[in-house]
Design an enzyme around this catalytic site. Structure first.
Site, PDB file in Angstrom:
ATOM      1  N   LYS A 111       0.732  -1.107   0.180  1.00 17.14           N
ATOM      2  CA  LYS A 111      -0.138   0.035  -0.027  1.00 17.14           C
ATOM      3  C   LYS A 111       0.798   1.216  -0.034  1.00 17.14           C
ATOM      4  O   LYS A 111       0.701   2.215  -0.672  1.00 17.14           O
ATOM      5  CB  LYS A 111      -0.866  -0.036   1.319  1.00 17.14           C
ATOM      6  CG  LYS A 111      -2.229  -0.911   1.070  1.00 17.14           C
ATOM      7  CD  LYS A 111      -3.150  -0.600   1.811  1.00 17.14           C
ATOM      8  CE  LYS A 111      -4.258  -1.580   1.703  1.00 17.14           C
ATOM      9  NZ  LYS A 111      -5.423  -1.613   2.672  1.00 17.14           N
ATOM     10  N   LYS A 194      -4.994  -9.044  -6.973  1.00 14.22           N
ATOM     11  CA  LYS A 194      -5.896  -9.567  -6.342  1.00 14.22           C
ATOM     12  C   LYS A 194      -7.259  -8.629  -6.512  1.00 14.22           C
ATOM     13  O   LYS A 194      -6.923  -7.269  -6.959  1.00 14.22           O
ATOM     14  CB  LYS A 194      -6.031  -9.683  -4.847  1.00 14.22           C
ATOM     15  CG  LYS A 194      -5.891  -8.453  -3.966  1.00 14.22           C
ATOM     16  CD  LYS A 194      -5.655  -8.751  -2.508  1.00 14.22           C
ATOM     17  CE  LYS A 194      -5.777  -7.405  -1.814  1.00 14.22           C
ATOM     18  NZ  LYS A 194      -5.572  -7.319  -0.274  1.00 14.22           N
ATOM     19  N   LYS A 197     -11.045  -3.010  -3.969  1.00 14.32           N
ATOM     20  CA  LYS A 197     -11.601  -1.783  -3.975  1.00 14.32           C
ATOM     21  C   LYS A 197     -10.894  -0.824  -4.624  1.00 14.32           C
ATOM     22  O   LYS A 197     -11.330   0.346  -5.079  1.00 14.32           O
ATOM     23  CB  LYS A 197     -12.482  -1.579  -2.634  1.00 14.32           C
ATOM     24  CG  LYS A 197     -13.231  -2.503  -1.944  1.00 14.32           C
ATOM     25  CD  LYS A 197     -13.499  -1.782  -0.573  1.00 14.32           C
ATOM     26  CE  LYS A 197     -13.785  -3.262   0.245  1.00 14.32           C
ATOM     27  NZ  LYS A 197     -13.736  -3.254   1.702  1.00 14.32           N
TER      28      LYS A 197
HETATM   29  P1  TYM Z   1     -10.766  -5.523   3.665  1.00 16.63           P
HETATM   30  O1  TYM Z   1     -11.949  -4.645   4.039  1.00 16.63           O
HETATM   31  O2  TYM Z   1      -9.516  -5.367   2.822  1.00 16.63           O
HETATM   32  O3  TYM Z   1     -11.221  -7.026   3.248  1.00 16.63           O
HETATM   33  C1  TYM Z   1     -12.684  -7.717   4.072  1.00 16.63           C
HETATM   34  C2  TYM Z   1     -12.379  -9.050   3.871  1.00 16.63           C
HETATM   35  O4  TYM Z   1     -12.326  -9.393   2.454  1.00 16.63           O
HETATM   36  C3  TYM Z   1     -11.340 -10.180   2.093  1.00 16.63           C
HETATM   37  N1  TYM Z   1     -10.962 -10.120   0.864  1.00 16.63           N
HETATM   38  C4  TYM Z   1     -10.690 -10.714  -0.208  1.00 16.63           C
HETATM   39  N2  TYM Z   1     -10.809 -12.203   0.002  1.00 16.63           N
HETATM   40  C5  TYM Z   1     -10.533 -12.851  -1.198  1.00 16.63           C
HETATM   41  N3  TYM Z   1     -10.143 -12.178  -2.380  1.00 16.63           N
HETATM   42  C6  TYM Z   1     -10.077 -10.969  -2.342  1.00 16.63           C
HETATM   43  N4  TYM Z   1      -9.599 -10.432  -3.582  1.00 16.63           N
HETATM   44  C7  TYM Z   1     -10.092 -10.222  -1.234  1.00 16.63           C
HETATM   45  N5  TYM Z   1     -10.210  -8.861  -1.087  1.00 16.63           N
HETATM   46  C8  TYM Z   1     -10.602  -8.862   0.261  1.00 16.63           C
HETATM   47  C9  TYM Z   1     -10.330  -9.880   3.173  1.00 16.63           C
HETATM   48  O5  TYM Z   1      -9.343 -10.748   3.403  1.00 16.63           O
HETATM   49  C10 TYM Z   1     -11.145  -9.525   4.575  1.00 16.63           C
HETATM   50  O6  TYM Z   1     -11.427 -10.868   5.243  1.00 16.63           O
HETATM   51  N6  TYM Z   1      -7.622  -5.301   7.823  1.00 16.63           N
HETATM   52  C11 TYM Z   1      -9.042  -5.953   7.288  1.00 16.63           C
HETATM   53  C12 TYM Z   1     -10.122  -5.541   8.053  1.00 16.63           C
HETATM   54  C13 TYM Z   1     -10.057  -5.806   9.626  1.00 16.63           C
HETATM   55  C14 TYM Z   1     -10.081  -7.034  10.038  1.00 16.63           C
HETATM   56  C15 TYM Z   1     -10.065  -6.664  11.614  1.00 16.63           C
HETATM   57  C16 TYM Z   1     -10.353  -8.193   9.654  1.00 16.63           C
HETATM   58  C17 TYM Z   1      -9.793  -4.844  10.428  1.00 16.63           C
HETATM   59  N7  TYM Z   1      -9.902  -5.400  11.671  1.00 16.63           N
HETATM   60  C18 TYM Z   1     -10.114  -7.720  12.434  1.00 16.63           C
HETATM   61  C19 TYM Z   1     -10.332  -9.339  10.497  1.00 16.63           C
HETATM   62  C20 TYM Z   1     -10.226  -9.151  11.900  1.00 16.63           C
HETATM   63  C21 TYM Z   1      -9.250  -5.532   5.612  1.00 16.63           C
HETATM   64  O7  TYM Z   1      -8.743  -4.442   5.203  1.00 16.63           O
HETATM   65  O8  TYM Z   1     -10.127  -6.189   5.158  1.00 16.63           O
END
Ligand code: TYM
Length: 332
Positions: A111, A194, A197
């Site tokens: 990032k 991947k 968003k």
């Molecule tokens: P975020 O918002 O990027 O994504 C949310 C969830 O979607 C999954 N994900 C994917 N899985 C498969 N293929 C993809 N292309 C893909 N893009 C996103 C992510 O693995 C995630 O599970 N840091 C985290 C949010 C967070 C969190 C937490 C998660 C904050 N605190 C505590 C678990 C526990 C994030 O940015 O997810």
């Protein structure tokens, strides 16, 4: 019963990667776990964000999660900034985690890119807050996509160091729950990236709000190669775009790569893509329709989040109070 925690950022519309990598699993786990699901707006401000739309995006995402099948009556759905325990424990963890640990985080490197000097310090300490999100509830199981694996390993390192430094057995070990297929859904334009968003091309992803025509057009235009689909899984080797589309089909149809190839092996992408588009429309259209219905009454969604935050705080506050005592704070 083991407690589940997971989170999702309210930056942009949720996409197929979020759904297949995480949210679908969140829904299934509600059957036999106590679950907390969080829209992580504190994490959303670690990168440039639009302060005029963040609140609406938080509400929109909460509605989409309910439309996907999250049950806010039996489980807890809330937004992170409404429960102060996250920030309190996040600060403690920022003082427990080591620079070297955070320096190894590949998501930060991706990032920040070449702009390391100019990104926010919050982006660097992001995983500390994520560890706090989970451990403020003593949650032990965390359903996520594959890209969050390293962050969860770090959360375990933080919990262990806390327990060790303060001579307690206070924070439990946590386990990542990563789905067998579609743990990493890739971009429709480039099978090595991947689905995200933040990709500038909307053609690279299927949004949960896309209508049937948009979904069909995106799948039709998705990058592939000239060969027909192989009949064996080994034949997907070196064909990332084909593997990705087959994986998406497998996840949506509750089968695996072999199951999809048994049906479509030897056929060209034309037939397969049209079957995939139909399956996507069948699975996603009801979610889009339900999200729109829920958002017709924004006050109702806000009330759900408010109640969720109260219930979340009632669990987290005593745990974080105790963590503060363990660290040595005077709590007069
Ligand atoms: P975020 O918002 O990027 O994504 C949310 C969830 O979607 C999954 N994900 C994917 N899985 C498969 N293929 C993809 N292309 C893909 N893009 C996103 C992510 O693995 C995630 O599970 N840091 C985290 C949010 C967070 C969190 C937490 C998660 C904050 N605190 C505590 C678990 C526990 C994030 O940015 O997810």
């Amino acid at each position: 019963m083991q407690r589940i925690f997971s989170g999702i950022q309210p930056t942009g519309v949720p996409h197929l990667g979020n759904y297949l990598g995480a949210v679908r699993n969140w829904v299934a786990l509600q059957q036999n776990h106590d679950c907390l699901y969080c829209v992580v707006d504190l994490h959303a401000i670690t990168a440039d964000h639009d302060h005029k739309t963040l609140a609406a995006q938080t509400r929109d995402l909460a509605a989409a999660l309910i439309a996907c099948g999250i049950d806010p009556d039996r489980h807890v759905l809330f937004n992170q900034s409404a429960v102060h325990a996250h920030v309190r424990l996040g600060w403690i963890f920022t003082c427990v985690a080591r620079m070297g640990w955070l320096n190894r985080m590949t998501q930060f490197k991706d990032k920040a890119g070449k702009d390391r000097e100019n990104v926010s310090t919050g982006l660097f300490t992001y995983p500390n807050l994520m560890a706090a999100d989970i451990l403020a509830y003593h949650a032990t199981r965390v359903p996520v996509g594959d890209d969050q694996r390293q962050h969860l390993e770090l959360a375990n390192d933080i919990a262990q160091k806390f327990n060790h430094d303060f001579e307690v057995e206070f924070f439990p070990a946590i386990e990542a729950l990563i789905p067998p297929t579609a743990a990493r859904v890739m971009s429709l334009r480039d099978g090595s990236k991947k689905m995200s968003k933040s990709d500038t091309s909307d053609q690279s992803r299927i949004n949960l709000t896309d209508d049937a025509d948009t979904i069909s057009a995106k799948i039709r235009r998705a990058k592939t190669d000239p060969e027909p689909l192989p009949s064996e899984v080994e034949g997907l080797e070196g064909r990332p775009e084909a593997r990705n589309l087959v994986g998406i089909y497998a996840a949506l149809d509750d089968t695996d790569h072999a199951g999809v190839l048994a049906r479509f092996g030897g056929q060209g992408f034309g037939t397969f893509k049209s079957a995939l588009a139909d399956l996507l429309v069948a699975k996603l259209s009801p979610i889009a329709a339900e999200t729109t219905r829920l958002l017709a009454d924004p006050g109702h969604v806000d009330a759900i989040l408010r109640r969720g935050a109260e219930r979340a705080a009632a669990i987290a506050n005593p745990i974080v109070d105790e963590a503060e005592r363990i660290v040595g704070f005077l709590k007069p």
